[in-house]
Design a protein around this motif. Structure first.
Motif, PDB file in Angstrom:
ATOM      1  N   LYS A  14      53.439  23.688  -9.352  1.00 22.35           N
ATOM      2  CA  LYS A  14      52.185  24.390  -9.877  1.00 22.35           C
ATOM      3  C   LYS A  14      52.234  25.911  -9.583  1.00 22.35           C
ATOM      4  CE  LYS A  14      48.616  20.885  -9.386  1.00 22.35           C
ATOM      5  NZ  LYS A  14      47.383  20.650  -8.620  1.00 22.35           N
ATOM      6  N   THR A  15      53.299  26.244  -8.936  1.00 24.91           N
ATOM      7  CA  THR A  15      53.163  27.746  -8.324  1.00 24.91           C
ATOM      8  C   THR A  15      54.448  28.402  -9.346  1.00 24.91           C
ATOM      9  OG1 THR A  15      55.068  27.193  -6.714  1.00 24.91           O
ATOM     10  CG2 THR A  15      52.800  27.348  -6.094  1.00 24.91           C
ATOM     11  N   THR A  16      55.099  27.674 -10.078  1.00 23.56           N
ATOM     12  CA  THR A  16      55.931  28.227 -10.962  1.00 23.56           C
ATOM     13  C   THR A  16      55.342  28.567 -12.354  1.00 23.56           C
ATOM     14  OG1 THR A  16      57.998  26.936 -10.011  1.00 23.56           O
ATOM     15  CG2 THR A  16      58.252  28.064 -12.206  1.00 23.56           C
ATOM     16  N   ASP A  17      55.458  29.837 -12.459  1.00 16.89           N
ATOM     17  CA  ASP A  17      54.954  30.648 -13.727  1.00 16.89           C
ATOM     18  C   ASP A  17      55.997  30.594 -14.692  1.00 16.89           C
ATOM     19  OD1 ASP A  17      53.657  31.703 -15.717  1.00 16.89           O
ATOM     20  OD2 ASP A  17      53.435  33.675 -14.544  1.00 16.89           O
TER      21      ASP A  17
ATOM     22  N   SER B 261      55.352  31.357 -17.948  1.00 20.13           N
ATOM     23  CA  SER B 261      54.839  32.413 -19.327  1.00 20.13           C
ATOM     24  C   SER B 261      55.890  33.280 -19.435  1.00 20.13           C
ATOM     25  CB  SER B 261      53.389  32.774 -19.010  1.00 20.13           C
ATOM     26  OG  SER B 261      53.442  33.637 -17.747  1.00 20.13           O
ATOM     27  N   ARG B 262      56.588  33.975 -18.614  1.00 16.73           N
ATOM     28  CA  ARG B 262      57.696  34.995 -18.732  1.00 16.73           C
ATOM     29  C   ARG B 262      58.764  34.581 -19.656  1.00 16.73           C
ATOM     30  NH1 ARG B 262      59.148  38.348 -13.914  1.00 16.73           N
ATOM     31  NH2 ARG B 262      60.826  36.658 -13.644  1.00 16.73           N
TER      32      ARG B 262
END
Length: 121
Positions: A88-91, A93-94
């Motif tokens: 859940k902590t891996t973003d 979006s970039r």
């Protein structure tokens, strides 16, 4: 364990071969993002060549499915690829925005879906 994903579904006449101009950039960006960029350029080129052989023949490539905070998967049943993480902590979006910009610059037609078909392991 819940899977989080961002899918790039090829649409219209876009196909695997259309990824050829930008696939090395996509793979390089992913490996840098997840901290798995090989120190030796030859190893990176090996990963690129393993995939490009299939992409240039318009076949489903291998992607990058090694243990890490993100994986690049090409499923068998649809003309798509996706980023997958179990955290859940891996973003993502970039990376999703960067890949979208690479695909757009290459003229690839695609849709972006999030957490699509997250029942897989």
């Amino acid at each position: 364990m819940k899977v989080f994903s961002t899918h790039f579904v090829l649409k219209g006449k876009s196909d695997y071969k259309d990824l050829a101009p930008v696939f090395p950039e996509i793979l390089r960006a992913l490996l840098i993002e997840i901290g798995q960029m090989p120190e030796e350029e030859e190893i990176f080129q090996m990963f690129v060549e393993m995939n490009m052989a299939d992409i240039e023949r318009n076949r489903k490539p291998e992607g990058y499915n090694r243990k890490g905070k993100m994986r690049l998967i090409f499923p068998i049943d649809r003309k798509e690829f996706y980023l997958k993480t179990y955290s859940k902590t891996t973003d993502m979006s970039r990376m999703a925005e960067l890949i979208s910009s690479f695909l757009t610059s290459a003229g690839v037609k695609f849709d972006v879906l999030h957490n699509d078909r997250t029942d897989f392991d």
